[in-house]
Design an enzyme around this catalytic site. Structure first.
Site, short mmCIF file in Angstrom:
data_model
loop_
_atom_site.label_atom_id
_atom_site.label_comp_id
_atom_site.label_asym_id
_atom_site.label_seq_id
_atom_site.Cartn_x
_atom_site.Cartn_y
_atom_site.Cartn_z
N HIS A 215 52.40 60.77 39.54
CA HIS A 215 52.65 61.28 38.19
C HIS A 215 52.44 62.66 38.05
CE1 HIS A 215 54.50 61.15 34.28
NE2 HIS A 215 54.27 59.90 34.05
N ARG A 216 51.49 63.29 38.95
CA ARG A 216 51.38 64.59 38.91
C ARG A 216 52.39 65.54 39.38
NH1 ARG A 216 45.63 64.38 42.28
NH2 ARG A 216 47.28 63.37 43.68
#
Length: 243
Positions: A215-216
């Site tokens: 998700h980063r």
């Protein structure tokens, strides 16, 4: 107070004959490769914030259109390479606090060695190779993996990972990303399912594609668009089967 017999860990590689609530127990020392895989996967789970999403794709035309010597997974690898070219953000990773993405799609393809270990040789430039070229390279890498003949260049430079459950595998599963990439695709087994075409329901071969992403580096908007592109390439496989 003595410890309950069913909670005592037996010595490695020793069969415990005493009766327990779980029957006879056998413990086995994992190989160094198995230990390394377990450690890396645990590190990914503990340190990388991931999300998953799935789409279903009608692959009826693709399954009947595959040329001789080409497997379904080869077409998925090529379609993945083509889709990654369109969605560079998914063809990237979070490294040292920076977003990195690459123009060449190198797909690490998981090879399960009879349940004893997993290796990830890489098919370079999956979006730029022909389908026949990918099939030949995949067969070569799998053979080398089974013979224990893989070398560092065979696994170099992955930008994305693909885990194929095979024709006898589950319909759907989630993949754990190997270190160094930002996303991994789990490919379920193609199954005959009811599928809506126009106003009718027909039996078609359908495959479930599940993306696991960091998700980063990759947001659901990026991953969702990639999955839709990939599904479209598999459903209308002219670009996959050509060249």
């Amino acid at each position: 107070m003595s410890e309950p017999t069913d909670l005592v860990t037996p010595p490695a590689d020793v069969t415990v004959a005493e009766g327990t609530k779980r029957g006879t127990a056998t413990a086995k020392i994992p190989s160094r490769v198995q230990t390394a895989i377990a450690r890396r996967m645990a590190e990914v789970r503990a340190t990388v914030p991931t999300w998953t999403a799935s789409v279903d794709a009608d692959v009826e035309e693709l399954t009947v259109g595959l040329p001789g010597g080409v497997q379904f997974v080869d077409a998925v690898v090529r379609a993945t390479g083509l889709a990654l070219r369109r969605h560079e953000r998914v063809n990237g990773a979070w490294r040292d606090g920076k977003l990195e993405s690459w123009t060449q799609a190198n797909v690490a393809l998981a090879v399960d060695l009879d349940g004893e270990s997993i290796v990830l040789p890489t098919i370079q430039d999956a979006g730029g190779q022909s389908l026949a070229g990918i099939a030949a390279r995949r067969a070569e890498l799998q053979q080398k993996a089974r013979e224990g003949a893989l070398r560092a260049p065979d696994s170099a430079g992955p930008t994305f990972a693909l885990i194929d459950g095979g024709p006898d595998g589950p319909d759907r599963f989630d993949a754990i990303m190997p270190p160094g990439v930002g996303a991994a695709l789990a490919v379920g087994a193609p199954r005959r399912r009811p599928w809506v075409i126009g106003d009718s329901i027909q039996p078609r071969h359908v495959v479930t594609l599940t993306l696991t992403a960091d998700h980063r580096a990759i947001y659901p908007s990026h991953g969702g668009a990639f999955l839709r592109s990939l599904a479209g390439l598999l459903e209308d496989p002219r670009d996959v089967l050509d060249a």
